[in-house]
Design a protein around this motif. Sequence first.
Motif, PDB file in Angstrom:
ATOM      1  N   LYS A   1     -10.075   4.877  15.621  1.00 52.92           N
ATOM      2  CA  LYS A   1     -11.501   4.794  15.653  1.00 52.92           C
ATOM      3  C   LYS A   1     -12.241   5.006  14.613  1.00 52.92           C
ATOM      4  N   GLY A   2     -11.891   6.193  13.959  1.00 53.94           N
ATOM      5  CA  GLY A   2     -12.798   6.624  12.787  1.00 53.94           C
ATOM      6  C   GLY A   2     -12.562   5.427  11.615  1.00 53.94           C
ATOM      7  N   GLY A   3     -11.433   4.959  11.229  1.00 50.40           N
ATOM      8  CA  GLY A   3     -11.164   3.976  10.360  1.00 50.40           C
ATOM      9  C   GLY A   3     -11.897   2.725  10.717  1.00 50.40           C
ATOM     10  N   LYS A   4     -12.040   2.413  11.945  1.00 47.76           N
ATOM     11  CA  LYS A   4     -12.708   1.029  12.224  1.00 47.76           C
ATOM     12  C   LYS A   4     -14.203   1.276  12.130  1.00 47.76           C
ATOM     13  N   ALA A   5     -14.586   2.323  12.413  1.00 46.69           N
ATOM     14  CA  ALA A   5     -16.008   2.585  12.528  1.00 46.69           C
ATOM     15  C   ALA A   5     -16.697   2.418  11.241  1.00 46.69           C
ATOM     16  N   LEU A   6     -15.831   3.177  10.347  1.00 55.72           N
ATOM     17  CA  LEU A   6     -16.318   3.195   8.995  1.00 55.72           C
ATOM     18  C   LEU A   6     -16.224   1.761   8.234  1.00 55.72           C
ATOM     19  N   TYR A   7     -15.174   0.986   8.593  1.00 55.87           N
ATOM     20  CA  TYR A   7     -14.984  -0.191   8.305  1.00 55.87           C
ATOM     21  C   TYR A   7     -16.168  -1.245   8.689  1.00 55.87           C
ATOM     22  N   ASP A   8     -16.456  -0.973   9.886  1.00 60.07           N
ATOM     23  CA  ASP A   8     -17.601  -1.915  10.581  1.00 60.07           C
ATOM     24  C   ASP A   8     -18.830  -1.520   9.764  1.00 60.07           C
ATOM     25  N   LEU A   9     -19.141  -0.356   9.518  1.00 61.69           N
ATOM     26  CA  LEU A   9     -20.300   0.199   9.075  1.00 61.69           C
ATOM     27  C   LEU A   9     -20.454  -0.416   7.325  1.00 61.69           C
ATOM     28  N   ALA A  10     -19.269  -0.415   6.894  1.00 64.30           N
ATOM     29  CA  ALA A  10     -19.441  -0.787   5.400  1.00 64.30           C
ATOM     30  C   ALA A  10     -19.563  -2.403   5.527  1.00 64.30           C
ATOM     31  N   ALA A  11     -18.809  -3.111   6.540  1.00 64.65           N
ATOM     32  CA  ALA A  11     -18.892  -4.516   6.365  1.00 64.65           C
ATOM     33  C   ALA A  11     -20.332  -5.170   6.587  1.00 64.65           C
ATOM     34  N   ARG A  12     -21.164  -4.261   7.251  1.00 67.29           N
ATOM     35  CA  ARG A  12     -22.548  -4.645   7.711  1.00 67.29           C
ATOM     36  C   ARG A  12     -23.575  -4.345   6.654  1.00 67.29           C
ATOM     37  N   ARG A  13     -23.273  -3.416   5.461  1.00 67.94           N
ATOM     38  CA  ARG A  13     -24.144  -3.023   4.302  1.00 67.94           C
ATOM     39  C   ARG A  13     -24.548  -4.268   3.780  1.00 67.94           C
ATOM     40  N   PRO A  14     -25.776  -4.223   3.076  1.00 65.44           N
ATOM     41  CA  PRO A  14     -26.257  -5.437   2.452  1.00 65.44           C
ATOM     42  C   PRO A  14     -25.216  -5.914   1.311  1.00 65.44           C
ATOM     43  N   GLU A  15     -24.621  -4.847   0.666  1.00 68.87           N
ATOM     44  CA  GLU A  15     -23.479  -5.232  -0.178  1.00 68.87           C
ATOM     45  C   GLU A  15     -22.188  -4.632   0.317  1.00 68.87           C
ATOM     46  N   PRO A  16     -21.467  -5.406   1.076  1.00 67.30           N
ATOM     47  CA  PRO A  16     -20.223  -4.900   1.680  1.00 67.30           C
ATOM     48  C   PRO A  16     -19.136  -4.574   0.568  1.00 67.30           C
ATOM     49  N   ILE A  17     -18.212  -3.361   0.937  1.00 67.05           N
ATOM     50  CA  ILE A  17     -17.480  -2.832   0.076  1.00 67.05           C
ATOM     51  C   ILE A  17     -16.117  -2.675   0.651  1.00 67.05           C
ATOM     52  N   PRO A  18     -15.084  -2.598  -0.190  1.00 66.24           N
ATOM     53  CA  PRO A  18     -13.401  -2.418   0.413  1.00 66.24           C
ATOM     54  C   PRO A  18     -13.458  -1.003   1.172  1.00 66.24           C
ATOM     55  N   VAL A  19     -12.920  -1.158   2.374  1.00 66.23           N
ATOM     56  CA  VAL A  19     -12.712   0.280   2.917  1.00 66.23           C
ATOM     57  C   VAL A  19     -11.215   0.436   3.210  1.00 66.23           C
ATOM     58  N   TYR A  20     -10.610   1.132   2.650  1.00 63.24           N
ATOM     59  CA  TYR A  20      -9.071   1.021   2.664  1.00 63.24           C
ATOM     60  C   TYR A  20      -8.746   2.229   3.701  1.00 63.24           C
ATOM     61  N   ALA A  21      -8.598   1.909   5.006  1.00 58.30           N
ATOM     62  CA  ALA A  21      -8.463   2.742   5.868  1.00 58.30           C
ATOM     63  C   ALA A  21      -6.896   2.566   6.616  1.00 58.30           C
ATOM     64  N   GLU A  22      -6.188   3.827   6.318  1.00 58.61           N
ATOM     65  CA  GLU A  22      -4.749   4.074   6.886  1.00 58.61           C
ATOM     66  C   GLU A  22      -5.054   4.711   8.144  1.00 58.61           C
ATOM     67  N   MET A  23      -4.663   3.998   9.420  1.00 58.38           N
ATOM     68  CA  MET A  23      -4.807   4.697  10.507  1.00 58.38           C
ATOM     69  C   MET A  23      -3.625   4.887  11.465  1.00 58.38           C
ATOM     70  N   GLY A  24      -3.730   5.016  12.741  1.00 62.23           N
ATOM     71  CA  GLY A  24      -2.584   5.401  13.340  1.00 62.23           C
ATOM     72  C   GLY A  24      -1.337   4.252  13.528  1.00 62.23           C
ATOM     73  N   SER A  25      -0.483   4.680  14.016  1.00 65.15           N
ATOM     74  CA  SER A  25       0.898   3.756  14.264  1.00 65.15           C
ATOM     75  C   SER A  25       1.695   4.289  14.964  1.00 65.15           C
ATOM     76  N   VAL A  26       2.369   3.364  15.869  1.00 62.52           N
ATOM     77  CA  VAL A  26       3.652   3.901  16.902  1.00 62.52           C
ATOM     78  C   VAL A  26       5.101   3.790  16.280  1.00 62.52           C
TER      79      VAL A  26
END
Length: 504
Positions: A244-269
């Motif tokens: 949830k946290g990683g995806k939220a930050l990724y979406d925020l960064a993608a909507r910036r006027p200048e998008p930036i890379p977000v390296y989010a390591e998230m959950g896994s089963v």
Amino acid sequence: MEIIPSQIIGYRNVQSNGEIFHGFDPYTGKPLSPAFREATKTEINESIVLANSAFALYRKTSSAQRSSFLETIASNIEALGDDLLKIINEETALPLTRLTGERGRTTGQLRLFGQLLLDGKWNKEIIDEPLPDRKPVARPGMIQMQVPIGVVAVFGASNFPLAFSVAGGDTVSALASGCPVVFKAHPAHPATCQLIGNAIAKAAKETGMPDGTFSMLHGLSNEVGGALATHPLIKAVAFTGSFKGGKALYDLAARRPEPIPVYAEMGSVNPVFFLPEAVTLGAKSLALQFGQSVTMGSGQFCTNPGFCILINNEDSKLFIQHVADGLSATPIHPLLTKGITDAYKSGLEKQHKMGGASIQTITAETDIKPSIITVSAKNLMQNPEYFEEVFGPSTVAVLADSFDEMFRLAEVMPGQLTGTIHAAENDYTTARELIDLLTQKVGRVIMNGFPTGVEVCHAMVHGGPYPATTDSRVTSVGTGSIYRFTRPVCYQNIPQSLLPVSNI
Ligand code: NAP
């Protein structure tokens, strides 16, 4: 309750009038002292602007200077002694033996990156010699170098208060590459963050790194993190935590006027495939080892094996019972936070409600019960929500009626950090097919081992296809993680004397 100056902005600890908060004792739920203040908008901006000024100088430091900085951070953490471990234990309930190991891993990681910088090979210069006589056109000489990307915002996870927190892999790899770091402290262990943050700031000063090379901001609400990810001077985000946290930050960064890379390591089963001969030969001892991997750290690992897949036969059913017996006998310490505890309980409830799942008898005496649920592969395919991580000491045992059904599961499952196969020699034909399928789905394929325990080394890949991460091309653990914070530049036809000094 004492309120301490909370934000670390470059060399200084500062205090404004941000909202007051404190950590909690996971055993009693009671607030811990001292209290901290959440960073204000002014403090957030100040730390990023200072980091950006520091970048102009820090990117030109030599690898040897940065290596000495990392070594000094490691020594400063060690100098905090066992008082540090006591404070982390109060904030997280993680046992002291585990924390001692995690401290060693964290300082070892700092020194590994220090050594990488000294080895002089990390910058990967690629040279194309000039071809002045080439027809019909001459080719100019070209050199490709890696250059640091700019100020990095780093978010740590609650479950690794040292190794994936303030001085964890993301911070270390960014600092090693020549990028200043603004770290968002985790509200589940603020006192730990403060101690480690001060150790880094002190090391920066001691080794002459520019003021602002490292800053740390506290935040209880998502606002601090959101402000960091959207600030125009932040050039990359590194995140370890929930989907949830990683995806939220990724979406925020993608909507910036200048998008930036977000390296989010998230959950896994982290599925573990137990092939039939391995199950028959290993039986009880394999089941017990698997149970230990499920309950290690009360199951609060991103590499926790939340899934095991077996062929539906009597040996497999006995194996599952052995796992359940092992889980029942394992003492579980409280989970890190109330949020994680509530999510664990509701996650198990959801799995039970999805039908067809049967629960083995579990007799653990704590509030947090380890759990193993059995489900048929068919039920799983109809309820893909089983693939959602239930963070804690639980696993889902999936019974497949055939190898084809097992392969199909490997094909439909979402991206994972790891995939494991237990195979004896007579299982190798099936294992070969699974290795091929898992290669498409995970960052690390493991044979006859368990996914918990991530070695910090050169070949490690701690990553994998979405939703395990937001960028499957990189790793967040191991020396390869440095390249998340560099970008390649090609210098064409530049005389040697004018070439920028590579920061090797
Ligand atoms: P978390 O709740 O996602 O928190 C991580 C950090 O992100 C915190 O500082 C949090 O700050 C911030 N954050 C979360 N949501 C945000 C949002 N919407 N906007 C801005 N900031 C946000 O994760 P956690 O509970 O600490 O960690 C447990 C999870 O991490 C598990 O799912 C585990 O599997 C995963 N994990 C993954 C790895 C890996 O390497 N892949 C390693 C360890 C853990 P706030 O609390 O202020 O929101």
